[in-house]
Design a protein around this motif. Structure first.
Motif, mmCIF file in Angstrom:
data_model
loop_
_atom_site.group_PDB
_atom_site.id
_atom_site.type_symbol
_atom_site.label_atom_id
_atom_site.label_comp_id
_atom_site.label_asym_id
_atom_site.label_seq_id
_atom_site.Cartn_x
_atom_site.Cartn_y
_atom_site.Cartn_z
ATOM 1 N N PRO A 190 43.641 16.981 4.620
ATOM 2 C CA PRO A 190 42.261 16.823 4.153
ATOM 3 C C PRO A 190 41.777 15.413 4.498
ATOM 4 O O PRO A 190 42.589 14.480 4.529
ATOM 5 N N PRO A 191 40.465 15.251 4.752
ATOM 6 C CA PRO A 191 39.945 13.945 5.179
ATOM 7 C C PRO A 191 40.355 12.777 4.285
ATOM 8 O O PRO A 191 40.700 11.709 4.794
ATOM 9 N N GLU A 192 40.368 12.980 2.969
ATOM 10 C CA GLU A 192 40.701 11.848 2.091
ATOM 11 C C GLU A 192 42.170 11.444 2.231
ATOM 12 O O GLU A 192 42.514 10.270 2.177
ATOM 13 N N ASP A 193 43.048 12.431 2.454
ATOM 14 C CA ASP A 193 44.469 12.119 2.656
ATOM 15 C C ASP A 193 44.674 11.415 3.991
ATOM 16 O O ASP A 193 45.479 10.487 4.100
ATOM 17 N N LYS A 211 46.200 7.660 4.361
ATOM 18 C CA LYS A 211 47.446 7.494 5.099
ATOM 19 C C LYS A 211 47.277 6.599 6.330
ATOM 20 O O LYS A 211 48.136 5.781 6.635
ATOM 21 N N TYR A 212 46.164 6.756 7.046
ATOM 22 C CA TYR A 212 46.002 6.062 8.328
ATOM 23 C C TYR A 212 44.928 4.973 8.329
ATOM 24 O O TYR A 212 44.776 4.249 9.300
ATOM 25 N N GLY A 213 44.163 4.888 7.236
ATOM 26 C CA GLY A 213 43.160 3.820 7.145
ATOM 27 C C GLY A 213 41.934 4.038 8.007
ATOM 28 O O GLY A 213 41.143 3.118 8.225
ATOM 29 N N PRO A 255 38.147 12.164 12.143
ATOM 30 C CA PRO A 255 36.983 12.569 12.945
ATOM 31 C C PRO A 255 36.551 14.006 12.645
ATOM 32 O O PRO A 255 37.369 14.835 12.248
ATOM 33 N N GLU A 256 35.272 14.267 12.862
ATOM 34 C CA GLU A 256 34.768 15.638 12.761
ATOM 35 C C GLU A 256 35.339 16.443 13.931
ATOM 36 O O GLU A 256 35.690 15.888 14.966
#
Length: 119
Positions: A58-61, A65-67, A71-72
């Motif tokens: 999911p985008p928030e994870d 995780k990667y800072g 991307p869409e």
């Protein structure tokens, strides 16, 4: 067979993107050990064997995780690279299979980048 330009970007294209595109997500798919020896500034390290799981997050994870903002699916801001191009190409294919239809590979990889940076 030669890859079409929509699949690959050149060193010059990447330079422009890094300067002008705040949303660029440049993914270094090399191992942690390789990245520790040098990387392209602004890239994030997602080793090849974790690319698929990373882009299923999911985008928030992904962000925590990667800072970087994930991307869409139709974003042109997703570029992969490795040392010499092969793993980057594999990662680009994986991302496209997940729906990132405009994902691209910096085919020159870190090897070309470091040569050109040091000349």
């Amino acid at each position: 067979c030669a890859k079409s330009d929509k699949d690959n970007i050149s060193y010059e294209d990447l330079q422009v993107l890094l300067k002008e595109n705040q949303n660029l997500v440049l993914v270094d798919v090399r191992s942690k050990g390789e990245v520790d020896n040098g990387h392209i500034p602004g890239s994030i390290n997602i080793p090849l064997d974790t690319v698929e799981s990373a882009f299923k997050l999911p985008p928030e994870d992904f962000k925590s995780k990667y800072g970087k903002t994930k991307p869409e699916k139709d974003s042109q801001d997703l570029v992969f690279h490795c040392q010499m191009g092969r793993r980057g190409e594999t990662a680009t294919k994986q991302a496209r299979q997940l729906g990132y239809s405009k994902a691209r590979n910096y085919a020159g990889g870190y090897m070309e980048w470091s040569k050109k940076q040091n000349k």
